[in-house]
Design a protein around this motif. Structure first.
Motif, PDB file in Angstrom:
ATOM      1  N   ASP A 175       0.987   4.133  -2.737  1.00  0.00           N
ATOM      2  CA  ASP A 175       0.393   5.254  -2.719  1.00  0.00           C
ATOM      3  C   ASP A 175       1.693   6.416  -2.759  1.00  0.00           C
ATOM      4  OD1 ASP A 175      -1.851   4.409  -1.369  1.00  0.00           O
ATOM      5  OD2 ASP A 175      -1.369   4.507   0.497  1.00  0.00           O
ATOM      6  N   ASN A 176       2.766   5.961  -3.043  1.00  0.00           N
ATOM      7  CA  ASN A 176       3.799   6.977  -3.359  1.00  0.00           C
ATOM      8  C   ASN A 176       4.355   6.748  -4.865  1.00  0.00           C
ATOM      9  OD1 ASN A 176       5.198   8.325  -0.731  1.00  0.00           O
ATOM     10  ND2 ASN A 176       4.418   6.272  -0.272  1.00  0.00           N
ATOM     11  N   LYS A 192       0.954  -1.151   0.014  1.00  0.00           N
ATOM     12  CA  LYS A 192      -0.039  -0.214   0.082  1.00  0.00           C
ATOM     13  C   LYS A 192       0.841   1.146  -0.083  1.00  0.00           C
ATOM     14  CE  LYS A 192      -3.793   2.123   2.341  1.00  0.00           C
ATOM     15  NZ  LYS A 192      -3.369   3.647   2.248  1.00  0.00           N
TER      16      LYS A 192
END
Length: 273
Positions: free
Chosen positions: A265-266, A261
């Motif tokens: 997310d990055n 995750k």
């Protein structure tokens, strides 16, 4: 009595220091991978405050050497590892996938570049932006150092290499400006309106402008679908035997749903189980 007490104190201090040192896991290699590895290590340290993860961005090739010499327990690479670099005693595990973005200064009017244009720019044939629809300005071409995984992957994909006595070597124009990290590429292009370079898609921000390649915008969706072609894996490497308990625990975390995750997310694409 004082001598015995002093000796005991020194011994306890030494043991405490050794124990603390053993809690540190050194992860060394690709500067592209280190960008997300720093974030992963920070999250891990919150959950495991007694363990320290020391991330060193030093290039993919240097990370392999650090792993082989024992100065790092975990290596990082943003390129494929050759069979003659690490033998069967090492594990090579993908944790993410990343695109390589061709980037220019935000003021540059060029928005798309083709493979043949990239080839001509990096071979020194095309030297002025006007030749590919830009301003009448000399092109400042930026590349990475030879040990860089980004450079290896970029040149391999663009076929900017040649064979010399059985060895594959770079074939780009020797006048190209060479820098050592993604950050230096980004900083130089952000300050130079005439520059072009390449770096990890996950490192792109508003200080630079990513170009479409053959009409395809570099985006997570296009990298994931395979429509954007310039992509490579992010790998970790480690010895199969002799890892410290802390290194084993961190590797387990890197393959967890929490880590996936964080990766997604990055701006990267986590490896799916």
């Amino acid at each position: 009595m004082l001598t015995k007490a002093t000796t005991l104190w020194a011994l306890c201090t030494t043991l405490a220091f050794s124990a603390h040192a053993n809690d540190t896991v050194t992860v060394a290699g690709s500067t592209s991978v280190s960008h997300i590895m720093d974030i992963l290590a920070e999250h891990y340290s919150v959950q495991h405050p007694d363990s320290k993860i020391n991330v060193q961005g030093i290039s993919s090739s240097a990370g392999i050497v650090a792993l082989q010499t024992g100065t790092a327990e975990i290596g990082m690479s943003s390129r494929i590892i050759n069979a003659n670099e690490l033998d069967e005693n090492y594990a090579i595990v993908p944790i993410a996938h990343d695109g390589i973005a061709l980037v220019v200064n935000p003021t540059n009017p060029v928005n798309n570049i083709t493979r043949s244009q990239v080839d001509n720019i990096y071979h020194g044939v095309t030297r002025n932006w006007q030749q590919i629809g830009g301003n009448n300005e000399k092109i400042a071409v930026v590349s990475r150092e030879n040990a860089s995984g980004s450079r290896f992957s970029f040149e391999h994909f663009m076929k900017l290499t040649k064979n010399v006595s059985g060895f594959t070597v770079s074939d780009i124009n020797p006048e190209v400006l060479v820098v050592s990290t993604n950050g230096m590429v980004k900083s130089l292009i952000a300050r130079n309106q005439q520059a072009i370079g390449y770096l990890s898609f996950g490192s792109v921000d508003n200080s630079i402008k990513p170009l479409s390649y053959d009409g395809v915008i570099p985006s997570l969706n296009n990298i994931r679908s395979g429509e954007y072609k310039i992509a490579r894996p992010f790998l970790i490497m480690y010895k199969k035997q002799g890892l410290s308990a802390n290194a084993e625990q961190f590797i387990k975390f890197l393959n967890s749903d929490d880590a996936k995750k964080i990766i997604n997310d990055n701006g990267y694409i986590a490896e799916q189980s």
